[in-house]
Design a protein around this motif. Structure first.
Motif, PDB file in Angstrom:
ATOM      1  N   ALA A  75       0.667  -1.188  -0.194  1.00 13.83           N
ATOM      2  CA  ALA A  75       0.025  -0.162  -0.034  1.00 13.83           C
ATOM      3  C   ALA A  75       0.865   1.320   0.009  1.00 13.83           C
ATOM      4  O   ALA A  75       0.596   2.023   0.619  1.00 13.83           O
ATOM      5  CB  ALA A  75      -1.132   0.056   1.111  1.00 13.83           C
ATOM      6  N   GLU A 129      -8.492   6.772   4.982  1.00 16.98           N
ATOM      7  CA  GLU A 129      -7.644   5.853   4.043  1.00 16.98           C
ATOM      8  C   GLU A 129      -7.986   4.263   4.134  1.00 16.98           C
ATOM      9  O   GLU A 129      -7.934   3.737   5.077  1.00 16.98           O
ATOM     10  CB  GLU A 129      -6.119   6.018   4.483  1.00 16.98           C
ATOM     11  N   GLU A 163      -7.758   0.509   4.089  1.00 17.60           N
ATOM     12  CA  GLU A 163      -6.541  -0.429   4.667  1.00 17.60           C
ATOM     13  C   GLU A 163      -5.773  -1.262   3.390  1.00 17.60           C
ATOM     14  O   GLU A 163      -6.671  -1.692   2.679  1.00 17.60           O
ATOM     15  CB  GLU A 163      -7.093  -1.230   5.401  1.00 17.60           C
ATOM     16  N   SER A 207      -1.832  10.271   6.989  1.00 19.36           N
ATOM     17  CA  SER A 207      -1.439   9.050   6.066  1.00 19.36           C
ATOM     18  C   SER A 207      -0.185   8.276   6.341  1.00 19.36           C
ATOM     19  O   SER A 207       0.398   8.538   7.391  1.00 19.36           O
ATOM     20  CB  SER A 207      -1.589   9.782   4.757  1.00 19.36           C
ATOM     21  N   GLN A 208       0.491   7.664   5.487  1.00 16.54           N
ATOM     22  CA  GLN A 208       1.493   6.984   5.576  1.00 16.54           C
ATOM     23  C   GLN A 208       2.852   7.806   5.925  1.00 16.54           C
ATOM     24  O   GLN A 208       2.878   8.966   5.631  1.00 16.54           O
ATOM     25  CB  GLN A 208       2.010   6.052   4.236  1.00 16.54           C
ATOM     26  N   SER A 226      -1.502   5.643   9.247  1.00 17.57           N
ATOM     27  CA  SER A 226      -1.538   4.537   8.537  1.00 17.57           C
ATOM     28  C   SER A 226      -0.087   4.042   8.345  1.00 17.57           C
ATOM     29  O   SER A 226       0.674   4.073   9.522  1.00 17.57           O
ATOM     30  CB  SER A 226      -2.064   4.615   6.871  1.00 17.57           C
ATOM     31  N   ARG A 255       3.699   2.525   7.970  1.00 19.95           N
ATOM     32  CA  ARG A 255       5.139   3.170   8.112  1.00 19.95           C
ATOM     33  C   ARG A 255       5.378   4.321   9.092  1.00 19.95           C
ATOM     34  O   ARG A 255       6.029   5.444   8.810  1.00 19.95           O
ATOM     35  CB  ARG A 255       5.606   3.351   6.964  1.00 19.95           C
TER      36      ARG A 255
END
Lengths: 296, 228
Positions: free
Chosen positions: A250, A285, A287, B97-98, B116, B118
């Motif tokens: 992802a 977001e 998954e 987010s990441q 999310s 990382r």
């Protein structure tokens, strides 16, 4: 890098505005993909008819007289609506396969077909592509769009997204598949063929072949996690549905928004900025390795 | 005095130039940014005390490289929020987010929602408090600092971890290579107490488990010499 957008309306009153909303979302994603852009839109279905969207390199000559020629070849009524380089042909449902064969024989490129789906895609900036097809004026129940920054195959109309590999089914993709050649050969053995060298088309063909084998949209999307290798955020459309899946790593961005009126998907939140009620929408977001889909 | 910058009238570059100059002037002024519309790199590179509130959601790399400034996002943040932060406080009222707080050297990144995948990758001294859950591969190769998670952690937490400390209250889907659960000693309870208080988190330090490096991966093991 590419940009993906999608919009699935839960209520009918926004239907006339679908093209307008999707166009804003698409243009906002220009800097993620300035090479080419495309949209698949699910409009009104005509009872007993199939819509076939074709593209031509020489629309002035190739679309000239097409209605009469196809009508004669099929011995059935046909309507042709020319939209820039594309034309949407409405043929009787039982003549659709024959019509596609005739059109391919004439050298026209089949973008997709189905009861309600129309596909428009071209090389160029998203704003120019949207203007050429007057996407803003299009209505419908749901639609998906893509702005492409090519990595896997050439910047051509046929390499642009969405890809359609079965009636009323389409797919847009951000990422790159690494086992698409192997999967293309596997699918070919089953009699499923792709039209381009593009990796995404293989992903689309995989999902279509699973659905043809009896899988639900959810099961077909679930299958991509095990059977497709590489990076992907997929957004897919069917006649009644809209689905999202991301690979387990992802790393390709994705954000979703839901209100009482719609479900929206985009590569970035920026694409949602003009959606009605976005301030109070549920925004999250999706998954990794998780299938999301909505059907009506 | 609070200055409001409306991004429908002022473009991103002008907003960042204004904020960076104000931070550098050491005036500790307050700025409110309206209509961010998910813009990239908002309030990044602030090098001095400043109080910035962003009314809405932001895109990639918000508050990157932050030093001394306090940045609050009243919405969600896109990928790479507070990346390589040096000091100060960055608060995200929604989700991040990441790779939130990636490579951060110091300061506090306070995420009120979920982060999310990382989160805290390669963190080098930053403190990150996530009130919700975190995704997979969080704290990958994390070197220093504290990652506190009130919810659950995804797969491969702390893979190839160095000396960062990870505190998780909920479940951990799986631990990454060389990451193990460790004893909570009084000094960890104390560290956690201070961090939770600073982040305004409603949780007790005793509810958390600590994870850290088994130190088997980053030190050369002489018994493996024959393997090479």
């Amino acid at each position: 890098m590419c940009g993906i957008v999608g919009l699935f309306l839960k209520k009918d009153d926004l239907r006339p505005k679908l093209g307008d909303m999707l166009t804003d979302m698409l243009i906002t994603m220009t800097d993620r993909g300035p090479d080419s852009a495309g949209i698949a839109i699910y409009g009104d279905a005509a009872e007993g008819s199939t819509k076939i969207t074709v593209q031509s390199k020489a629309p002035e000559t190739e679309f000239d007289g097409l209605e009469a020629a196809l009508s004669a070849a099929l011995d059935a009524p046909v309507t042709v609506t020319v939209v820039d380089t594309h034309a949407v042909l409405v043929v009787p449902e039982d003549k659709a396969a024959e019509a596609i064969a005739v059109l391919e024989d004439k050298g026209l490129r089949i973008m997709g077909s189905g009861a309600s789906m129309e596909i428009y895609k071209e090389v160029g900036l998203p704003k120019d592509v949207a203007a050429r097809f007057n996407l803003r004026a299009m209505g419908g129940s749901h639609g998906i769009g893509h702005t492409r920054m090519a990595t896997e195959s050439a910047v051509t109309t046929m390499g642009a997204h969405p890809f359609s590999t079965a009636e009323d089914q389409c797919l847009v993709h951000n990422g790159s598949l690494s086992n698409h050649n192997q999967m293309r050969r596997k699918l070919a053995k089953k009699g499923v063929f792709t039209r381009s060298e593009n990796d995404t088309e293989v992903g689309a063909a995989y999902i279509s072949s699973r659905i043809a084998d009896g899988a639900t949209l959810g099961e077909a999307l679930e299958g991509t996690i095990d059977d497709l290798d590489g990076f992907f955020t997929f957004v897919t459309g069917t006649k009644n549905g809209f689905g999202v899946v991301r690979d387990p790593i992802a790393c390709k961005p994705a954000v979703m928004a839901e209100t009482e009126d719609y479900v929206a998907f985009a590569s970035e939140y920026r694409a949602f900025a003009d959606l009605p009620g976005i301030e109070t929408a549920k925004v999250w977001e999706p998954e990794p390795a998780t299938v999301y889909f909505w059907e009506r | 005095m609070t200055t409001t910058l409306d991004m429908t009238a002022t473009d991103l570059r002008a907003v960042n130039t204004t904020l960076q100059a104000a931070a550098k002037a050491q005036a500790n002024e307050a700025y409110v940014i309206t209509n961010p519309r998910g813009s990239h790199a908002m309030a990044c590179g602030l090098d001095g005390p400043l109080n910035v509130t962003i009314k809405g959601s932001t895109g990639y790399y918000c508050a990157g490289m932050n030093k001394e400034a306090t940045v609050t996002v009243e919405g969600s943040a896109g990928p790479g929020v507070a990346e390589n932060m040096m000091s100060g406080i960055v608060t995200i009222e929604g989700d991040a987010s990441q790779y939130a707080g990636a490579t951060g050297h110091g300061g506090l990144l306070n995420i009120k929602g979920n982060a999310s995948s990382r989160c805290g990758i390669s963190m080098k001294g930053i403190d990150i408090v996530v009130h919700g859950n975190i995704g997979h591969m969080s704290a990958f190769m994390a070197q220093k600092g504290n990652l506190v998670v009130l919810g659950d952690a995804g797969d491969a937490l702390g893979d190839s971890l160095y000396e960062a400390r990870l505190f998780v209250r909920g479940s951990v889907k799986s631990l990454g290579a060389d990451c193990i659960e460790k004893e909570m000693r009084p000094e960890h309870i104390e560290t956690l107490k201070v961090l939770l208080e600073k982040a305004g988190a409603d949780a007790k330090p005793e509810e958390f488990k600590r994870y850290g490096s088994a130190r088997k991966l980053y030190n050369f093991n002489i018994d493996h010499a024959d393997e090479y």
